[in-house]
Scaffold this motif. Structure first.
Motif, mmCIF file in Angstrom:
data_model
loop_
_atom_site.group_PDB
_atom_site.id
_atom_site.type_symbol
_atom_site.label_atom_id
_atom_site.label_comp_id
_atom_site.label_asym_id
_atom_site.label_seq_id
_atom_site.Cartn_x
_atom_site.Cartn_y
_atom_site.Cartn_z
ATOM 1 N N LEU A 109 -3.430 -6.712 -9.184
ATOM 2 C CA LEU A 109 -4.440 -6.554 -8.215
ATOM 3 C C LEU A 109 -3.634 -4.943 -8.485
ATOM 4 C CD1 LEU A 109 -7.427 -5.144 -7.643
ATOM 5 C CD2 LEU A 109 -6.628 -5.768 -5.684
ATOM 6 N N ASP A 110 -4.263 -4.275 -9.258
ATOM 7 C CA ASP A 110 -3.423 -2.257 -9.251
ATOM 8 C C ASP A 110 -4.370 -1.295 -8.827
ATOM 9 O OD1 ASP A 110 -2.369 0.200 -9.052
ATOM 10 O OD2 ASP A 110 -0.594 -0.188 -10.252
ATOM 11 N N LYS A 111 -4.789 -0.959 -7.550
ATOM 12 C CA LYS A 111 -5.783 -0.138 -7.245
ATOM 13 C C LYS A 111 -5.324 1.589 -8.470
ATOM 14 C CE LYS A 111 -9.410 -2.066 -5.694
ATOM 15 N NZ LYS A 111 -10.623 -1.946 -6.713
ATOM 16 N N GLN A 112 -4.150 1.617 -7.879
ATOM 17 C CA GLN A 112 -3.626 2.984 -8.573
ATOM 18 C C GLN A 112 -3.970 3.108 -9.615
ATOM 19 O OE1 GLN A 112 0.779 3.555 -8.090
ATOM 20 N NE2 GLN A 112 0.855 2.987 -5.418
ATOM 21 N N GLN A 168 0.917 -0.837 0.107
ATOM 22 C CA GLN A 168 0.171 0.058 -0.022
ATOM 23 C C GLN A 168 1.113 0.829 -0.096
ATOM 24 O OE1 GLN A 168 -3.388 0.228 3.165
ATOM 25 N NE2 GLN A 168 -3.252 2.468 3.010
ATOM 26 N N GLN A 214 -1.521 -2.267 -4.054
ATOM 27 C CA GLN A 214 -1.010 -2.972 -5.489
ATOM 28 C C GLN A 214 -0.868 -4.501 -4.782
ATOM 29 O OE1 GLN A 214 2.467 -0.514 -6.390
ATOM 30 N NE2 GLN A 214 1.606 -1.407 -8.661
ATOM 31 N N SER A 261 -6.758 -4.904 -13.090
ATOM 32 C CA SER A 261 -6.245 -6.474 -12.742
ATOM 33 C C SER A 261 -6.199 -7.584 -13.871
ATOM 34 C CB SER A 261 -7.271 -7.184 -11.757
ATOM 35 O OG SER A 261 -8.502 -6.979 -12.339
ATOM 36 N N LYS A 279 -3.011 3.880 -1.683
ATOM 37 C CA LYS A 279 -3.895 2.193 -3.260
ATOM 38 C C LYS A 279 -2.785 1.455 -2.501
ATOM 39 C CE LYS A 279 -5.934 5.659 -5.496
ATOM 40 N NZ LYS A 279 -7.480 5.920 -5.770
ATOM 41 N N ASP A 325 -6.549 0.745 -11.255
ATOM 42 C CA ASP A 325 -8.125 0.209 -10.795
ATOM 43 C C ASP A 325 -8.094 -0.832 -11.844
ATOM 44 O OD1 ASP A 325 -10.199 -0.348 -9.728
ATOM 45 O OD2 ASP A 325 -11.036 1.821 -10.394
#
Lengths: 368, 228
Positions: free
Chosen positions: A282-285, A255, A261, A289, A259, A287
């Motif tokens: 998964l990469d929330k930066q 994190q 990953q 996958s 965000k 958004d």
């Protein structure tokens, strides 16, 4: 002149050192383009033991950049002293650190920035920038505590506008690129730790903290110029591996800037030298996958290894195939040929900068 | 008088009713010293010759350093209990692997890293004759190098003579011979293991213990974070 002198020193060390010496060439041929690149290189890694508990590790690399000749380099890769006690080791000097368990992108390799001049996912260790740092490894039974202090932060090196794999958007490519931030020793240091515990049931778990400068700079347009801006951030990570009935489960989570990953995967070795693995990314930066699948087979009668990797977007257009063949000759020469094949009409994936940028890479190296 | 005593001891050994556990324990003691020790092992297979420096501390810590071939120099392996890691020099990272992963030729990581059977396997005596016992060994848990073993142990001196390594369903994987017994680390031990693919005759690897000596090591040597 300085480069020539360093190259001569490197060649001399290579002639007399007894560690690993490698002479090789990496050649890339690009689809839909007349462009090619060839990087001949010489690498050595040496360990010199002064006392039973004290050793010096040194590694350096000299490489030429053909046909550009702009990035002919002589780089020290490692230069550090290692002191070993009964329950601790101390390593001080120029070092490269790799954390994390999963394959591919290595999201937990937080300590060293990277040089992205070449293909962004090509030989991730080659692209790591070493840092002057001190590391303590303290063994407390099943628990290991590893604090790290980097004296001066190093910056990520980004591709230039004429690099084949430049990832700056097309609309901004023409702008002059400016980086005004200067880092100083101690004032711009980085620090953190890894806390590792091996549980009785074979779960290997680590907690990671690192206080550092952002490895993904923000590109900001000001007065018609493109500025890279790095900010101070904190990263928190968890990494694990677990062996159950010859299945190896792996996971990395980090994190940064609120965000997450993450990469989780499983792989298995079969008795007949097949290795099969798959991962979820998964990469929330951004958004998004992805999934990935890889298979490797070492042939028994001849020293040939066949490998295949597929990386694909689960909620986006990313698609990347990498077939690979390598042959280890008995005389120490390894021949490798691989291809990177991308989707040409990628509209929303992270790999859309590679549209129409397929390549074939031929590598040859000699260890002596 | 000495001859009579020796004869009595021999008869006692020959006629004693040993349990499977006792036989396996004695066979284990033949294979490896109970203390920490170092050995250098050469593995010759059809396609390659490898040389390893092996450091064993107590019953559950093993560090294997690859000396040859040159391209694998620095490819060090660490085993703690049932967990194993390999340091990959060109990735500069340690990677978790399973014990049954191939090391070289027919040799698996666990063939070198894990010499003891007691604790890992439950033995039963399948049969016996004048010369030897035939033991069946079943793995106590998942993830060991082999799920089942059949061992032939000499009654005269508890020397392991040969073995068959099997899958969980009982299908033979490898045939092993323990040969060339000689004095090493204070006892007579097998210095050569011949490991052959059970299905492909002639596809074999020879594992030779070149040197073995009792030695203790620093705890920091057996840490996956210091494998470089």
């Amino acid at each position: 002149m300085k480069k020539i002198l360093l190259a001569l020193i490197l060649i001399q060390v290579n002639l007399y050192a007894e560690g690993i010496k490698e002479l090789g060439i990496k050649t890339n041929f690009y689809d839909k383009s007349d462009t090619y690149s060839a990087i001949p290189y010489l690498y050595f890694a040496e360990k010199i033991t002064f006392l039973p508990d004290l050793a010096l590790y040194a590694a350096a690399r000299a490489s030429l950049d053909i046909p550009k000749n702009e990035r002919d380099q002589v780089d020290p890769r490692e230069f550090y002293l290692k002191l070993s006690g009964n329950h601790y080791t101390v390593e001080t000097g120029l070092q490269i650190f790799n954390w994390g368990e999963t394959f591919g992108v290595n999201i937990l390799d937080l300590v060293n920035p990277r040089d992205y001049h070449e293909f962004i996912f090509d030989d991730l260790t080659w692209s790591q920038i070493p840092v002057w740092s001190a590391k303590l490894t303290l063994n407390l039974g099943e628990l290991t505590f590893i604090p790290i202090y980097t004296i001066k932060a190093e910056k990520t090196v980004y591709p230039t506008a004429d690099d084949y794999f430049d990832f700056v958007p097309e609309s901004l490519k023409s702008l002059e690129r400016i980086d005004t931030q200067k880092y100083k020793a101690f004032k711009n240091s980085e620090y953190g730790f890894k806390l590792n515990y091996l549980f009785f049931n074979n779960l290997d778990l680590s907690l990671i903290y690192f206080n550092h400068y952002n490895r993904r700079a923000n590109f900001v347009v000001r007065n018609g110029k493109l500025y890279t801006e790095n900010s101070r951030i904190q990263s928190y990570g968890i990494t694990f591996s677990y062996d159950y009935a010859s299945l190896i489960f792996r996971g990395d989570t980090v994190q940064s800037q609120d965000k997450i990953q993450a990469i989780y995967g499983v792989d298995r070795n079969f008795n007949d030298n097949w290795v099969v693995g798959m991962q979820y990314h998964l990469d929330k930066q951004v958004d998004k996958s992805w999934g990935s699948f890889r298979v490797k087979k070492e042939l028994e009668r001849i020293p040939l290894t066949l490998a295949f990797m597929d990386f694909f977007g689960l909620d986006n257009d990313d698609f990347w195939l990498r077939p690979e063949v390598s042959y280890n000759a008995k005389n120490g020469i390894t021949y490798q040929i691989l291809a990177d094949l991308f989707r040409d009409d990628n509209r929303d994936g992270m790999l859309q900068v590679f549209n129409e940028k397929n390549r074939i890479s031929v590598k040859l190296n000699y260890l002596f | 008088m000495k001859k009579i005593l020796f004869l009595l001891c021999y008869l006692n050994l020959a006629w004693a009713n040993f349990s499977a556990d006792e036989i396996l324990k004695r066979a284990d003691e033949i294979r490896n010293p109970s203390e920490s020790f170092f050995m250098q092992v050469e593995v010759v297979s059809n396609s390659d010759t490898s040389l390893f420096d092996v450091y064993l501390q107590g019953k559950d810590k093993t560090l294997i350093k690859t000396v040859l071939p040159k391209r694998d120099l620095g490819r060090n392996m660490l085993m703690l209990e049932d967990s194993m890691w390999i340091y990959i020099p060109n990735l500069k990272r340690e990677v978790r692997v399973s014990l049954n992963q191939k090391l070289s030729g027919q040799t698996a990581n666990g063939d070198i890293a894990r010499l003891r059977w007691v604790g890992d396997y439950t033995p039963t005596i399948e049969s016996e004759d004048r010369e030897s016992w035939m033991l069946n060994l079943n793995a106590n848990r998942k993830g060991l190098t082999y799920d089942k073993l059949k061992l032939v142990i000499a009654k005269k001196n508890f020397w392991p003579k040969s073995g068959t390594y099997l899958t969980v369903s009982g299908k033979p994987l490898k045939l092993v011979q323990f040969t060339e017994y000689k004095e090493m680390a204070g006892a007579t031990r097998p210095s050569k293991l011949i490991i052959e693919d059970a299905l492909k005759t002639g596809d074999l690897s020879t594992l030779t213990i070149k040197t073995m000596r009792v030695e203790s090591f620093k705890e920091s040597l057996f840490n996956k974070n210091s494998l470089q």
